[in-house]
Enzyme design. Structure first.
Site, short mmCIF file in Angstrom:
data_model
loop_
_atom_site.label_atom_id
_atom_site.label_comp_id
_atom_site.label_asym_id
_atom_site.label_seq_id
_atom_site.Cartn_x
_atom_site.Cartn_y
_atom_site.Cartn_z
N ASN A 11 0.85 -1.18 0.00
CA ASN A 11 0.00 0.00 0.00
C ASN A 11 0.90 1.25 0.00
O ASN A 11 1.72 1.44 0.90
CB ASN A 11 -0.89 -0.04 1.25
CG ASN A 11 -1.83 1.14 1.32
OD1 ASN A 11 -1.43 2.27 1.08
ND2 ASN A 11 -3.08 0.89 1.66
N ASP A 13 -0.08 4.47 0.00
CA ASP A 13 -0.75 5.70 0.46
C ASP A 13 0.21 6.67 1.15
O ASP A 13 0.15 7.89 0.94
CB ASP A 13 -1.85 5.38 1.49
CG ASP A 13 -3.03 4.65 0.89
OD1 ASP A 13 -3.12 4.51 -0.34
OD2 ASP A 13 -3.89 4.21 1.69
N HIS A 14 1.06 6.12 2.01
CA HIS A 14 1.85 7.03 2.84
C HIS A 14 3.11 7.55 2.15
O HIS A 14 3.75 8.47 2.66
CB HIS A 14 2.10 6.42 4.22
CG HIS A 14 0.80 6.21 4.92
ND1 HIS A 14 -0.08 7.24 5.17
CD2 HIS A 14 0.16 5.08 5.33
CE1 HIS A 14 -1.18 6.76 5.74
NE2 HIS A 14 -1.05 5.45 5.84
N ARG A 22 4.61 18.47 1.40
CA ARG A 22 5.23 19.62 0.76
C ARG A 22 4.51 20.09 -0.50
O ARG A 22 4.92 21.06 -1.12
CB ARG A 22 6.70 19.28 0.40
CG ARG A 22 7.66 19.49 1.55
CD ARG A 22 7.76 20.98 1.86
NE ARG A 22 8.44 21.22 3.10
CZ ARG A 22 9.74 21.52 3.21
NH1 ARG A 22 10.49 21.54 2.13
NH2 ARG A 22 10.26 21.75 4.37
N HIS A 47 -5.47 3.85 -1.68
CA HIS A 47 -6.79 4.25 -1.19
C HIS A 47 -7.08 5.67 -1.64
O HIS A 47 -6.45 6.61 -1.18
CB HIS A 47 -6.78 4.16 0.34
CG HIS A 47 -8.10 4.44 0.98
ND1 HIS A 47 -8.28 4.35 2.34
CD2 HIS A 47 -9.31 4.81 0.48
CE1 HIS A 47 -9.53 4.64 2.63
NE2 HIS A 47 -10.17 4.93 1.53
N ARG A 49 -9.20 8.49 -1.10
CA ARG A 49 -10.18 8.94 -0.09
C ARG A 49 -10.98 10.11 -0.62
O ARG A 49 -10.52 10.84 -1.50
CB ARG A 49 -9.43 9.35 1.19
CG ARG A 49 -8.67 8.21 1.82
CD ARG A 49 -8.16 8.61 3.19
NE ARG A 49 -9.26 8.76 4.11
CZ ARG A 49 -9.55 7.91 5.10
NH1 ARG A 49 -8.78 6.87 5.31
NH2 ARG A 49 -10.58 8.12 5.87
N ARG A 53 -6.66 12.98 0.88
CA ARG A 53 -5.58 13.38 1.81
C ARG A 53 -4.23 12.79 1.44
O ARG A 53 -3.20 13.32 1.83
CB ARG A 53 -5.95 13.06 3.25
CG ARG A 53 -5.87 11.61 3.62
CD ARG A 53 -6.18 11.41 5.08
NE ARG A 53 -7.57 11.72 5.38
CZ ARG A 53 -8.26 11.16 6.38
NH1 ARG A 53 -7.67 10.30 7.20
NH2 ARG A 53 -9.51 11.46 6.58
N GLU A 74 -8.42 0.81 -2.97
CA GLU A 74 -9.28 0.89 -1.78
C GLU A 74 -10.19 2.08 -1.94
O GLU A 74 -9.74 3.16 -2.34
CB GLU A 74 -8.43 1.08 -0.53
CG GLU A 74 -7.77 -0.18 -0.05
CD GLU A 74 -6.99 0.09 1.23
OE1 GLU A 74 -7.23 1.11 1.89
OE2 GLU A 74 -6.14 -0.73 1.55
N THR A 105 -17.92 -1.08 15.38
CA THR A 105 -17.19 -0.46 16.49
C THR A 105 -15.68 -0.71 16.37
O THR A 105 -14.87 0.09 16.78
CB THR A 105 -17.67 -0.98 17.84
OG1 THR A 105 -17.84 -2.38 17.74
CG2 THR A 105 -18.97 -0.33 18.26
N GLU A 155 -11.48 -8.94 2.98
CA GLU A 155 -10.20 -8.66 3.63
C GLU A 155 -10.48 -8.55 5.13
O GLU A 155 -11.26 -7.69 5.56
CB GLU A 155 -9.58 -7.37 3.09
CG GLU A 155 -8.24 -7.07 3.78
CD GLU A 155 -7.36 -6.09 3.02
OE1 GLU A 155 -7.38 -6.11 1.77
OE2 GLU A 155 -6.66 -5.32 3.68
N HIS A 194 -3.97 -4.51 7.78
CA HIS A 194 -4.05 -3.34 8.67
C HIS A 194 -3.14 -3.55 9.87
O HIS A 194 -3.34 -4.45 10.66
CB HIS A 194 -5.46 -3.01 9.16
CG HIS A 194 -5.53 -1.58 9.62
ND1 HIS A 194 -5.90 -0.55 8.79
CD2 HIS A 194 -5.20 -1.02 10.80
CE1 HIS A 194 -5.83 0.59 9.45
NE2 HIS A 194 -5.40 0.33 10.67
N GLY A 195 -2.15 -2.68 9.97
CA GLY A 195 -1.27 -2.65 11.13
C GLY A 195 -0.18 -3.72 11.14
O GLY A 195 0.52 -3.85 12.14
N1 PXP Z 1 -6.04 -3.00 4.17
C1 PXP Z 1 -6.95 -2.02 4.23
C2 PXP Z 1 -8.34 -2.31 3.78
C3 PXP Z 1 -6.61 -0.74 4.69
O1 PXP Z 1 -7.54 0.23 4.74
C4 PXP Z 1 -5.28 -0.48 5.05
C5 PXP Z 1 -4.89 0.88 5.51
O2 PXP Z 1 -4.89 1.73 4.43
C6 PXP Z 1 -4.35 -1.53 4.95
C7 PXP Z 1 -4.76 -2.79 4.52
C8 PXP Z 1 -2.91 -1.33 5.27
O3 PXP Z 1 -2.79 -1.01 6.61
P1 PXP Z 1 -1.39 -0.50 7.16
O4 PXP Z 1 -1.09 0.77 6.43
O5 PXP Z 1 -1.63 -0.33 8.60
O6 PXP Z 1 -0.38 -1.57 6.83
#
Ligand code: PXP
Length: 251
Positions: A11, A13-14, A22, A47, A49, A53, A74, A105, A155, A194-195
């Site tokens: 992923n 995104d970051h 910047r 993703h 959004r 962002r 995503e 939740t 997922e 995730h995580g």
């Molecule tokens: N899967 C989904 C559906 C997500 O929304 C995310 C976060 O964007 C991830 C996986 C990846 O999570 P992480 O960035 O914490 O590895």
């Protein structure tokens, strides 16, 4: 019986988060995707959004056309995102919650409580050849709802597993294990994410019905120090080593 191969979706995104800090053009998520491909990833995940962002519309267009890896987009199940995805026809789309009212939740989609919007998005994306997955908590009712609305994949949200320790974490792993087995019984392809980190990935990679992991934040964070190429390679190796220990593989 040998466990199915385990795919890695990186992923990006970051990478875009860092770029947007910047407002310029570096670092480029497309460059990250090329690097992930060279380091052993099988998919690139991004993703888009509603507030843009991190990933932008242009990023999606470029990830779709300039990168050899299949794109997993995503997205929230909104008319805007549905139309964008139908236009680009990514290989895959993972429907995720963006607003409080769309999530349970714990954080996955409230598939069991769908008012028709998720089912509509599943149908609209499937129609253009995109493989849809639903990002859900590892609970039977959400798996059954995903199956009922015709999604080919789910997922499983690994956030709670990654955020807990000891007995609580063991309980979360058991929930993931049970849900993955149930997904297979229902004929759903099972992904997770995730995580995840080097530390949390092995037990999840050992669950034989899970065939894809999507990982982002940790890879980018560790990549800042070690390089993205090295970090993706190492994650791949950690996943593969754990996968080699699956009970199905040994049978
Ligand atoms: N899967 C989904 C559906 C997500 O929304 C995310 C976060 O964007 C991830 C996986 C990846 O999570 P992480 O960035 O914490 O590895």
């Amino acid at each position: 019986m040998t466990a199915a191969p385990l795919r890695l979706g990186v992923n990006v995104d970051h990478i875009a988060t860092l770029r947007n800090a910047r407002g310029g053009i570096v670092p480029d998520p497309v460059r990250a995707a090329h690097m992930a491909a060279g380091a052993g990833a099988e998919n690139v995940t991004a993703h888009l959004r509603e507030d843009r962002r991190h990933i932008t519309d242009d990023d999606i267009a470029r990830l779709r056309t300039e990168v050899s890896l299949p794109l997993n987009m995503e997205m929230a199940a909104t008319p805007e995102m549905r139309d964008i995805a139908r236009n680009h026809r990514p290989h895959a789309a993972c429907l995720v919650p963006e607003r409080r009212t769309e999530r349970t939740t714990e954080g996955g989609l409230d598939a069991a409580g769908d008012d028709g919007r998720l089912a509509e998005a599943v149908a609209a994306l499937t129609e253009v050849g995109t493989r849809v997955s639903l990002f859900i908590e590892p609970e039977p009712r959400h798996l059954e709802a995903a199956r009922a609305m015709g999604a080919p994949a789910v997922e499983l949200h690994t956030g709670r597993f990654c955020d807990t320790e000891g007995d609580e974490q063991a309980h979360e792993l058991a929930r993931l294990t049970t849900a993955a087995a149930r997904a297979a019984e229902l004929g759903l392809e099972c992904h997770a994410g995730h995580g995840l980190t080097y530390a949390t990935v092995p037990p999840v990679a050992r669950i034989p019905q899970i065939v894809e992991l999507n990982i982002g934040h940790f890879l980018v964070a560790e990549g800042v120090f070690m390089g993205l190429d090295e970090t993706v390679r190492h994650m791949r190796a950690v996943m593969d080593a754990a996968r080699g220990e699956t009970t199905e593989d040994k049978a």
